[in-house]
Design an enzyme around this catalytic site. Sequence first.
Site, PDB file in Angstrom:
ATOM      1  N   CYS A  31       0.822  -1.216   0.000  1.00 51.14           N
ATOM      2  CA  CYS A  31       0.000   0.000   0.000  1.00 51.14           C
ATOM      3  C   CYS A  31       0.856   1.267   0.000  1.00 51.14           C
ATOM      4  O   CYS A  31       0.353   2.359  -0.271  1.00 51.14           O
ATOM      5  CB  CYS A  31      -0.936   0.012   1.211  1.00 51.14           C
ATOM      6  SG  CYS A  31      -2.141  -1.328   1.203  1.00 51.14           S
ATOM      7  N   TYR A  49      -6.666 -24.157   2.570  1.00 51.03           N
ATOM      8  CA  TYR A  49      -7.309 -22.892   2.922  1.00 51.03           C
ATOM      9  C   TYR A  49      -6.883 -21.832   1.904  1.00 51.03           C
ATOM     10  O   TYR A  49      -5.866 -21.977   1.215  1.00 51.03           O
ATOM     11  CB  TYR A  49      -6.889 -22.445   4.317  1.00 51.03           C
ATOM     12  CG  TYR A  49      -7.353 -23.339   5.451  1.00 51.03           C
ATOM     13  CD1 TYR A  49      -8.364 -22.931   6.309  1.00 51.03           C
ATOM     14  CD2 TYR A  49      -6.767 -24.589   5.666  1.00 51.03           C
ATOM     15  CE1 TYR A  49      -8.786 -23.736   7.364  1.00 51.03           C
ATOM     16  CE2 TYR A  49      -7.181 -25.405   6.709  1.00 51.03           C
ATOM     17  CZ  TYR A  49      -8.189 -24.974   7.552  1.00 51.03           C
ATOM     18  OH  TYR A  49      -8.600 -25.766   8.597  1.00 51.03           O
TER      19      TYR A  49
END
Length: 660
Positions: free
Chosen positions: A44, A280
């Site tokens: 970010c 997962y």
Amino acid sequence: MGRTIVIIGGVAGGASAAARLRRWNEEDEIIMFERGEHVSFANCGLPYYIGGTIHAREKLFLQTPQGIRDRFNIDVRVLTEVIEIDREQKLIRFRDVKSGKMGEQPYDMVVLSPGARPMIPDISGLNEATNLFTLRNIPDTDVIKEYVDEKHPRHATVIGGGFIGLEMAENLRERGLKVTIIDQGEQLLHPLDPEMAKLVEQHMKLNGVEVRLKEGVAAFTDQGTRLRLASGGMLQTDLVILAIGVVPENELAMQSGLELGFRGAIQVNVQLQTSDPAIYAVGDAIQVKDRNHGFATMVSLAWGANRQGRLVADHMNGQAISYDGALGTSVIKAFALTAASTGNNEKTLLRLGVPYKAVHIHPASHAGYYPGASPISMKLLFNPETGMIYGAQAVGVDGVDKRIDVIATAIRGHLEVRELADIELAYAPPYSSAKDPVNMAGYVASNIMDGLVQTMQWHEVDDFYRTGGVIIDVRDEVELQAGVIPGSIHIPLPELRERMSEIPRDLEIAVSCQVGLRGYIAARMLIQYGYQVRNVDGGYKTYSVMAEQDSDSDLSTGGKLGEEAKDGSGTELTLLDACGLQCPGPILKVYEAVKAMEEGQKLEVTATDFGFARDIEAWCLKTGNTLESLGVSHDKVKAVVHKGSSKSPAQAPFRCQSRE
């Protein structure tokens, strides 16, 4: 006996899962495969390193492979790509990116954290463009920064008006480039509704960014330096950033026979298990559900990836967990403005066909008498029958993030909209007001829930007038100089009781003020005298942002504020400080100052309300004064006004447009 847990992909989701897994169990063998060189970095923050806000490249690295090995005893294998998951034999097959050497790794459990990659459209000439870049990781960042540092481009084109697009546009502008944003949609920042996104668009323009909406690129020519636009025009550019969105990295999951869902994202259950319970998946590659309404979506944001990684580790170690969906709470910096949202926007609610009401308010970030206050434009969406809070959006210079965070917390805690008024929030003049903007949103929504007022949205006003409705503007006369709703009748609020005979009783009435408060007072007054009334939600300030008659001019400056009390010719300027005042405060101050000036004199006014840029332009056009310059820097906007002649419209009373 420990298990072998393989994590495919690092950064937010994979690295969070790895660290949590080790804290649960020292016996498990944990192996992390990462195709790239860097396993944990601040993706970010990449635009801000390119723009120079973050100076040191090493600050982008949250953990090094060796640091993870030393701290957590995790086998980190960078530059190693997993190419196959053999579910039957429970084997991972991988390839060394540099040498091409193949290998196998048995597993008991797998965590997929492949992320999402930039979307690349099929456009003629794109593959031949040598100046086109996408931004996803450290190598992308290095290439873009090196290009800007060494090639010294003068103009950049950013294709895509989402989070990455706007952050790159801002940072390239800060580097001194001219910037054009191109987006095929009708607005920037699609999590926002159009009247909220328009505020960001206007601010980008005010900072010198050209914004072209409902536009696309049909072809790249001359190795990307000339763009043929969908509208038929040509755009010369030195640098292209492609930021039109992302798609999930689903190839490995698809090859492994795992079920895919929304837009090809990996399907998971509430325990974040794929269709294979031993595998997962977390992060940008997975399908999640909307927390409010349960529909399938993708939310490519850092919070979700970090939270999911931790939950997966908990579930692998016997904890009862449930990931119940995402609100998509997000925030972005756009020069001096902050825009944030949580939950559902109005576009989503319309698509779903659920009952909702919207309220718009424009409170100050903190007490107006304390220096530095600036307005926040807030929108709140809720169910008028149950009070369920669907979502909220806010745009402003200061205090936006904490208000959206509070409302996100309220949604998560299943508070109903009236309870926003009951939240006891910290108050001191530098930080807030005794009635915090969140409280105020709750009060306004409560008035609707309690049947005290009905509202009219900005997009309903023009049709209401065209079909014979009566609109009463209850602002003071001087406020009208910055603009009015066409066809409205001007009756100032203090005169309303005495002038009720002018208001027809056989027609529905809409009342409007600047931000909605005086309109609410007028509505309550008229309702009790038997009128059928609706208040224009958010007042003229909300309406004017999207009004068809707005000039939508492009006063792009990006200029810096000076300290001199003279213009370029040396003429003395009258200085006016309107900082901390909310609309219509700055315009009222300008009106008073100009009225006291002689013809030909100049006024320099500084304000912290960025809406003042639009207001002063409209005011000058309507009053015959000249707007000589408009500049913006950081959290202030400055305008220089040249007073017109004494016979100009500036000296004549301003009236609303006639209904004839």
